[in-house]
Write an enzyme that holds these catalytic residues in place. Structure first.
Site, PDB file in Angstrom:
ATOM      1  N   HIS A  17       0.921  -1.223   0.022  1.00  0.00           N
ATOM      2  CA  HIS A  17       0.129   0.087   0.104  1.00  0.00           C
ATOM      3  C   HIS A  17       0.896   1.187   0.078  1.00  0.00           C
ATOM      4  CE1 HIS A  17      -3.300  -2.670   2.190  1.00  0.00           C
ATOM      5  NE2 HIS A  17      -3.766  -2.247   0.997  1.00  0.00           N
ATOM      6  N   LYS A  41     -15.458  -6.885   5.292  1.00  0.00           N
ATOM      7  CA  LYS A  41     -14.220  -8.031   5.692  1.00  0.00           C
ATOM      8  C   LYS A  41     -14.093  -8.290   7.253  1.00  0.00           C
ATOM      9  CE  LYS A  41     -11.217  -7.370   1.924  1.00  0.00           C
ATOM     10  NZ  LYS A  41     -10.034  -6.684   1.462  1.00  0.00           N
ATOM     11  N   ARG A  90      -2.069  -5.582  -8.354  1.00  0.00           N
ATOM     12  CA  ARG A  90      -1.096  -6.773  -8.110  1.00  0.00           C
ATOM     13  C   ARG A  90      -1.122  -7.511  -9.252  1.00  0.00           C
ATOM     14  NH1 ARG A  90      -2.858  -8.666  -2.643  1.00  0.00           N
ATOM     15  NH2 ARG A  90      -4.962  -8.319  -3.565  1.00  0.00           N
ATOM     16  N   SER A 128      -2.801  -7.872   2.910  1.00  0.00           N
ATOM     17  CA  SER A 128      -3.222  -7.621   4.530  1.00  0.00           C
ATOM     18  C   SER A 128      -3.355  -9.026   5.370  1.00  0.00           C
ATOM     19  CB  SER A 128      -4.277  -6.585   4.802  1.00  0.00           C
ATOM     20  OG  SER A 128      -4.013  -5.575   4.008  1.00  0.00           O
TER      21      SER A 128
END
Ligand code: COA
Length: 165
Positions: A17, A41, A90, A128
């Site tokens: 990030h 989430k 990504r 993450s």
């Protein structure tokens, strides 16, 4: 004034990030790192922790600030009269999700554009959830989590592991 918004759950913010932030921030007069409060989430870190982490890792970037939001992203972007959302891409696996999100946001609000920066190669594997898994299992997060928050993220994840024993 050209303002961009970089939204995410940031649970926690990673070196991947930060790489996107450091490369995108100079392209705009101001960049808002926007921490989603009620992500679907169920984040591990509280919103206060995620904001604190984001502030600490971007303290050296004077044209950035950190804020939070709830509800629809485009409502926030419209409210502050910005027109650009920044996201990192990504690998191919990010494409479907990002395409859906950018298209939804553009349909809701045609004057808001999403621009993508390719994630640096050395962070292509990073996420993450990988950080949380590695940290919970006691491995070093060096090189994955920015230095200013490395100790706090590591400690919190390790505590969680010992509480769940
Ligand atoms: N390097 C490394 N990892 C990266 C990365 C990069 N450059 N960019 C993203 N990632 C990873 C994150 O680590 C994270 O990993 P995880 O899935 O293991 O947790 C994942 O990619 C994406 O997380 P993050 O970047 O934090 O963003 P997000 O996808 O969780 O954020 C919101 C999504 C909050 C922007 C989105 O859900 C949203 O806009 N919600 C509001 C509701 C709304 O407006 N809906 C309509 C649009 S669909």
């Amino acid at each position: 004034m050209a303002v961009c918004v970089y939204p995410g759950t940031f649970d926690p913010i990673t070196c991947g990030h930060l790489d996107i932030i450091q490369r995108a921030a100079p392209l705009f007069e101001k960049m808002i790192i926007l921490v989603g409060k009620n992500s679907a989430k169920s984040p591990f870190f509280t919103v206060e922790e995620r904001v604190d982490f984001a502030q600490r890792v971007t303290a050296h970037l004077p044209n950035t600030e950190v804020d939070t939001f709830d509800g629809l992203l485009v409502h926030y972007v419209q409210r502050i009269q910005a027109h650009v959302i920044v996201r990192g891409l990504r690998a191919l696996s990010d494409y479907d999700y990002e395409y859906q999100m950018a298209s939804t946001n553009h349909t809701l609000c045609p004057n808001i554009e999403t621009i993508f920066l390719m994630t640096a190669l050395q962070y292509a594997f990073l996420s993450s959830s990988i950080v949380r898994e590695i940290g919970r299992n006691g491995e070093s997060l060096s090189g994955m989590v920015p230095e200013p928050i490395l100790y706090d993220v590591t400690t919190r994840l390790a505590q969680n592991k010992s509480q769940n024993r």
